[in-house]
Design an enzyme around this catalytic site. Structure first.
Site, PDB file in Angstrom:
ATOM      1  N   LEU A 164       0.843  -1.270  -0.009  1.00  0.00           N
ATOM      2  CA  LEU A 164      -0.124   0.148   0.088  1.00  0.00           C
ATOM      3  C   LEU A 164       1.040   1.293  -0.060  1.00  0.00           C
ATOM      4  O   LEU A 164       1.829   1.248   0.821  1.00  0.00           O
ATOM      5  CB  LEU A 164      -0.721   0.030   1.265  1.00  0.00           C
ATOM      6  N   ASP A 165       0.726   2.113  -0.988  1.00  0.00           N
ATOM      7  CA  ASP A 165       1.590   3.260  -1.212  1.00  0.00           C
ATOM      8  C   ASP A 165       1.751   4.111   0.251  1.00  0.00           C
ATOM      9  O   ASP A 165       0.663   4.240   1.062  1.00  0.00           O
ATOM     10  CB  ASP A 165       0.948   4.299  -2.162  1.00  0.00           C
ATOM     11  N   PRO A 166       2.836   4.890   0.409  1.00  0.00           N
ATOM     12  CA  PRO A 166       2.776   5.482   1.560  1.00  0.00           C
ATOM     13  C   PRO A 166       1.790   6.720   1.912  1.00  0.00           C
ATOM     14  O   PRO A 166       1.522   7.101   3.054  1.00  0.00           O
ATOM     15  CB  PRO A 166       4.325   6.160   1.279  1.00  0.00           C
ATOM     16  N   LEU A 167       1.226   7.321   0.741  1.00  0.00           N
ATOM     17  CA  LEU A 167       0.394   8.222   0.601  1.00  0.00           C
ATOM     18  C   LEU A 167      -0.947   7.777   0.982  1.00  0.00           C
ATOM     19  O   LEU A 167      -1.915   8.493   0.814  1.00  0.00           O
ATOM     20  CB  LEU A 167       0.413   9.261  -0.492  1.00  0.00           C
ATOM     21  N   ALA A 168      -1.058   6.553   1.031  1.00  0.00           N
ATOM     22  CA  ALA A 168      -2.660   5.922   1.246  1.00  0.00           C
ATOM     23  C   ALA A 168      -2.771   5.270   2.614  1.00  0.00           C
ATOM     24  O   ALA A 168      -1.466   5.174   3.371  1.00  0.00           O
ATOM     25  CB  ALA A 168      -2.718   4.687   0.188  1.00  0.00           C
TER      26      ALA A 168
END
Length: 241
Positions: A51-55
């Site tokens: 899961l992306d850091p910004l998510a």
């Protein structure tokens, strides 16, 4: 259900975690793995899909013998909620890079926005973003991107969008709920959605709410899991004395 899934079992378990904003998936794995080691508990730990850091939202970890089942979780469909900012683009298709190519959005109607979303339903070919971990000629695409290179011929893959519901419109922000197959780049959908409307757009917010039948409502915080690990270690030690 949540207690059964998120218990710290000796033979291994799935941990359902609500990943905080800014953390990488490996940050979460490392924190859990370190806690096991620090408390004298030997456990393999791996995540069941990044899961992306910004998510934010649902991140599943597997420990112990359950790590052998990671592949069966990775293939499950995913559900997300989030927001797209229309009228502007970014190279990464999210907020990681600078905005450019600004455009007016006030002329867009609700019906146009909903119709654009409907056009994404079904099976399709999707190119990964340049700012992604996909490999190309021995390098990650993001490595090429940071060198200022674009790879137009980057390989597309088959994905499917089961649902793309518009849940709120306050231009230039459009909120959505999305159900997709594994490996679908929501950032690419956000970018392509803006292109389809003729104004550009990028992903400003993303939260994973489901992995297959596993829901964010079953998830716990990293702190909750760390506390359970400590209590398990204490109970284990007490049984030895």
């Amino acid at each position: 259900m949540m207690d059964r899934l998120n218990c710290v079992c000796p033979d291994g378990e799935f941990l359902l975690i609500d990943k905080p904003l800014g953390w990488t998936s490996f940050d979460v794995v490392a924190r859990i793995r370190t806690s096991y080691k620090k408390n004298g508990l030997k456990r393999k730990v791996g995540h069941c899909g990044t899961l992306d850091p910004l998510a934010t939202g649902l991140l599943m970890l597997a420990t112990g013998k359950k790590t052998k089942e990671i592949s069966s979780i990775e293939i499950l469909d995913k559900e997300y909620t989030g927001a797209i900012k229309l009228g502007v683009k970014t190279p990464s298709y999210d907020g990681e890079t600078e905005e450019f190519d600004f455009c007016e959005t006030s002329h867009l109607t609700s019906s146009e926005i909903h119709e654009a979303a409907r056009q994404f339903l079904g099976k399709q070919q999707q190119k990964p973003p340049m700012f992604s971990a996909t490999w190309h000629k021995g390098k990650r695409l993001y490595e090429h991107a940071r060198q200022g290179k674009d790879i137009p011929e980057r390989k597309s893959k088959d994905v499917e969008v089961f649902a793309f519901d518009i849940t709120g419109i306050e231009l230039p922000i459009v909120r959505f709920r999305l159900q997709v197959t594994k490996g679908t780049y929501v950032r690419s959908i956000a970018n392509d959605f803006g292109e389809r409307l003729g104004v550009g757009g990028y992903l400003t917010e993303l939260r994973r709410t489901k992995i297959g039948d596993f829901s964010i409502s079953q998830a716990e915080t990293v702190s909750d899991i760390l506390e359970k690990i400590v209590k398990t270690a204490e109970a284990h030690q007490a049984n030895l004395t």
